[in-house]
Write a protein that holds these residues in place. Structure first.
Motif, short mmCIF file in Angstrom:
data_model
loop_
_atom_site.label_atom_id
_atom_site.label_comp_id
_atom_site.label_asym_id
_atom_site.label_seq_id
_atom_site.Cartn_x
_atom_site.Cartn_y
_atom_site.Cartn_z
N GLY A 178 95.96 41.72 39.54
CA GLY A 178 96.14 40.38 39.32
C GLY A 178 96.90 39.90 39.15
O GLY A 178 98.20 40.08 38.66
N ASP A 179 97.29 38.82 39.08
CA ASP A 179 97.50 36.93 38.76
C ASP A 179 97.94 36.67 37.56
O ASP A 179 96.84 35.90 38.06
CB ASP A 179 99.12 36.52 39.70
CG ASP A 179 99.53 37.78 40.78
OD1 ASP A 179 100.37 38.64 40.53
OD2 ASP A 179 98.81 38.48 41.61
N GLU A 180 98.57 36.01 36.60
CA GLU A 180 98.06 34.84 35.78
C GLU A 180 98.39 33.84 36.39
O GLU A 180 100.10 33.80 36.56
CB GLU A 180 97.97 35.51 34.44
CG GLU A 180 98.15 34.38 33.13
CD GLU A 180 99.05 34.71 32.19
OE1 GLU A 180 99.06 34.13 30.58
OE2 GLU A 180 100.18 35.84 32.34
N ALA A 181 98.17 32.30 36.56
CA ALA A 181 98.66 31.54 36.70
C ALA A 181 99.17 30.45 35.09
O ALA A 181 98.61 30.48 34.72
CB ALA A 181 97.15 30.59 37.02
N ILE A 182 100.47 30.14 35.85
CA ILE A 182 101.18 29.39 34.57
C ILE A 182 101.43 28.55 34.79
O ILE A 182 102.22 28.48 35.95
CB ILE A 182 102.14 30.52 34.49
CG1 ILE A 182 101.45 31.67 33.81
CG2 ILE A 182 103.37 30.06 33.07
CD1 ILE A 182 102.95 33.06 32.72
N VAL A 183 101.59 26.99 34.78
CA VAL A 183 102.70 25.93 34.78
C VAL A 183 103.62 25.28 34.22
O VAL A 183 103.75 25.64 32.69
CB VAL A 183 100.90 25.11 35.22
CG1 VAL A 183 101.50 24.04 34.90
CG2 VAL A 183 99.87 25.25 35.73
N ASP A 184 104.67 25.16 34.05
CA ASP A 184 105.88 25.17 33.84
C ASP A 184 105.49 22.92 33.63
O ASP A 184 105.81 22.76 34.55
CB ASP A 184 106.85 24.90 34.99
CG ASP A 184 108.29 24.51 34.07
OD1 ASP A 184 108.29 23.61 33.12
OD2 ASP A 184 108.69 24.89 34.82
N THR A 185 105.33 23.09 32.96
CA THR A 185 104.96 21.63 32.10
C THR A 185 105.94 20.45 32.48
O THR A 185 106.22 19.44 33.14
CB THR A 185 104.42 21.36 30.89
OG1 THR A 185 106.30 21.48 29.76
CG2 THR A 185 102.91 22.30 30.70
N ASN A 220 92.76 27.88 40.52
CA ASN A 220 94.51 28.96 39.59
C ASN A 220 95.12 27.78 41.01
O ASN A 220 96.55 26.91 40.45
CB ASN A 220 94.21 29.29 39.48
CG ASN A 220 93.57 30.93 38.16
OD1 ASN A 220 92.77 29.11 38.03
ND2 ASN A 220 92.93 31.67 38.96
N ALA A 221 95.17 28.35 42.27
CA ALA A 221 96.26 27.63 43.02
C ALA A 221 96.56 26.28 42.88
O ALA A 221 97.93 25.81 43.30
CB ALA A 221 96.32 28.06 44.56
#
Length: 610
Positions: free
Chosen positions: A329-336, A517-518
């Motif tokens: 699967g995929d990890e959700a990473i947010v660019d702050t 997540n999305a």
């Protein structure tokens, strides 16, 4: 030089299959009626009870030979020893049960083959299993002896003559191995009943003891203060490479270092599976040595190596070492730096956050080291109170503790309502010097809808001021299936796979977790599962589910570490980053499996860790 995974030699696999086929053949010979006249010949030398016991024992031996196949494939020395013993016993049993010379010859050939190939089975055994097996053998044998003795005492009026209690004891003891003793009964039925009771207990004792003796080994966590300090130094230099690196500090993980201590693999042995999580820690140039040391250790003990949730670079390193790799699967990473509540795509999150703020909810974003002892104790008590159910889940992507002085760099988000009552909290662990990785999420289920969104947005908005540029939120299992199924031209296989996952989502909420997540518009980073062969996947799945506490195992409650007694083990929390082996955990940071049991509200069911 990198050590690659040592595949089971073809000859060893072949031997294991031959032993299993021989086991099935042994069972068949015990079930099929003997040739005409053979039984009459046998009973001239062996009592009828002994013949029946021999046939039952033959079935047990055959089944155990089939069971031994997996251990022989992995080169287990103890499996080979037991196979030799059982094969030798089967030769005698074939003769006792019906003078079955053909089956005895087959067993003799198998015995010669096993003895000739003894050097292929060198994997070390777990010494603790020996004492467990002896305890089981003694316990069941004692129970059978007592039952037989009592049965004889109950039928004392049916005994021939007046045998004493010593004769009773001899009869019960010999009955455990299928032999007649000195006690005789007027009625044959009474004698057969005692023989069946004691004989069944004897077979049960032997069978259970063998299974316990051959159980996959395990290893207690092997991390001392010096190793932990060395690991923390590596994390300070290379912790930014993997969002899961800090979780290597879990108390239930062992560390396998490269020979020069430049890199390390964090793992845990569960039911004969050496289960690593995330990437190796250290410079990539030193990964092959650490991976080779870990694989070599697994080979020496006959364990199955597997890796949960590694990244792209580590996946390539593990594949080069001989493991197969599939995407989980995929990890959700947010660019702050670019995160904002503005725009139509963020409308749902923005409305939830504004609604909570109008209701008087506020969030405090603070490092654990900046919290007073009173506030930290209150956060720990609230986290324990908000959890629904006694099970603490987590292994690969969870720290499993809160309030430990060693985790002073962790970031907490404390959400209070208009009356100042704590209603929810998040814990983030450090991800290098400029990142955070979500570990724990807890919320009051009676709080207003939007509690999760408010806490997540609070940390994302405060991140730039804290020097945090990226935040790892959740893990979406098989995200690409849902994303690609919505695209124009999706093929029939993909649509079928999508329907199956949607059906599974009714129980585990896989799709809703992906969509939760999305909504923060993250960047998706793939995570992988590494394993030796497809045949090992069922064992790996069971081990992963056990490690993540999705199978029934005792777990401890979360307590403040600085208030614990020294002997008190820590609880196992879950960050649920994983895939098919993850249910959204109690503090969740994942997106696999079942919905979180600690979701603060209806909205939070969509979050991988509500």
């Amino acid at each position: 030089m990198q050590q690659t995974l040592e595949r089971a030699p073809l000859s060893r696999r072949t031997i294991a299959r031959i032993v299993q086929v021989a086991g099935l053949f042994t069972v068949v010979t015990a079930v099929v009626p003997p040739r005409h006249g053979r039984m009459a010949e046998v009973v001239e030398f062996v009592p009828a009870a002994g013949v029946l016991s021999a046939r039952a024992a033959t079935i047990v031996v055959g089944l155990l030979l089939v069971y031994l196949g997996a251990g022989l494939r992995r080169g287990k020395r103890r499996a080979w020893q037991v196979a030799v013993g059982l094969t030798a016993a089967s030769i005698v049993l074939h003769l006792v049960k019906s003078f079955d010379y053909d089956a005895a010859i087959v067993a003799g050939v198998l015995l010669v083959m096993l003895v000739a190939t003894h050097d292929r089975f060198t994997a070390e055994a777990d010494q603790r299993n020996r004492w467990r097996a002896l305890s089981a053998l003694a316990g069941f044998a004692a129970a059978g002896f007592v039952l037989g003795f009592v049965e004889i005492g109950i039928r004392v009026d049916h005994l021939v003559g007046s045998p004493g209690v010593v004769a009773w004891a001899q009869e019960a003891a010999l009955g455990l191995v299928g032999l007649d003793g000195p006690v005789e009964f007027h009625r044959r039925f009474a004698a057969e009943l005692v023989a069946c009771t004691t004989g069944a207990c004897g077979l049960l004792a032997a069978g259970v003891a063998m299974i316990l003796l051959l159980r996959p080994g395990s290893r207690r966590p092997q991390t001392d203060g010096e190793s932990e300090e060395r690991l923390r130094r590596l994390l300070s230099r290379y912790g930014g490479n993997d969002s899961l690196g800090y979780f290597a500090l879990r108390a239930d993980k062992s560390l396998m270092w490269s020979p020069n201590h430049a890199a390390v693999v964090a793992y845990r042995v569960v039911n004969g599976v050496s289960l690593a999580a995330g990437d190796p820690i250290g410079p990539e140039s030193a990964w092959p040595e650490a991976i080779g040391a870990w694989l070599g250790d697994a080979t020496r003990h006959g364990w199955t190596p597997a890796v949960l949730g590694c990244g792209n670079a580590a996946g390539k390193a593990y594949r080069k070492a001989g493991l197969d790799v599939v995407e989980l699967g995929d990890e959700a990473i947010v660019d702050t730096d670019v995160f904002s509540l503005d725009g139509r795509p963020m409308r749902g999150v923005r409305q939830a956050v504004n609604r909570m703020r109008r209701a008087g909810y506020t969030c405090r974003v603070v490092r654990q080291s900046d919290l007073s002892e009173t506030d930290l104790d209150a956060a720990v008590r609230a986290a324990d109170q908000f959890r629904d159910g006694p099970v603490e889940r987590g292994f690969s992507m969870a720290l499993s503790r809160l309030g430990d002085p060693r985790d002073a760099g962790c970031l907490l988000v404390l959400c209070s309502d208009a009356e100042g009552k704590l209603r929810g909290l998040l814990q983030f662990v450090p991800w290098g010097g400029s990142g955070l990785s979500l570990d724990l999420m807890r919320g009051d289920r009676t709080a207003d809808n939007g509690l999760t969104e408010l806490m997540v947005v609070a940390v994302l908005e405060a991140a730039p001021g804290l020097g945090v540029r990226r935040v790892s939120l959740n893990f979406a299992v098989l995200r690409s299936v849902f994303a690609r199924a919505e695209e124009l031209g999706a093929g029939p296989v993909l649509r079928v796979w999508h329907r199956l996952l949607k059906a599974a989502s009714r129980r585990w909420q896989i799709e809703s977790l992906y969509r939760a997540n999305a909504k923060y518009l993250p960047t998706w980073s793939p995570r992988y599962l590494c394993f030796p062969t497809a045949r090992d996947l069922p064992r790996i799945a069971v081990a992963a589910l056990s490690a993540e506490a999705f199978l029934p195992t005792p777990r401890l409650r979360l307590r403040p570490a600085h208030k614990k007694r020294a002997h008190e083990p820590r609880s196992l929390e879950t960050r649920a980053h994983e895939t098919s082996t993850h249910e959204t955990p109690a503090h969740e940071n994942s997106s696999v499996g079942k919905p979180s049991r600690d979701k603060p509200s209806r909205d939070k069911r969509e979050r991988a860790g509500a």
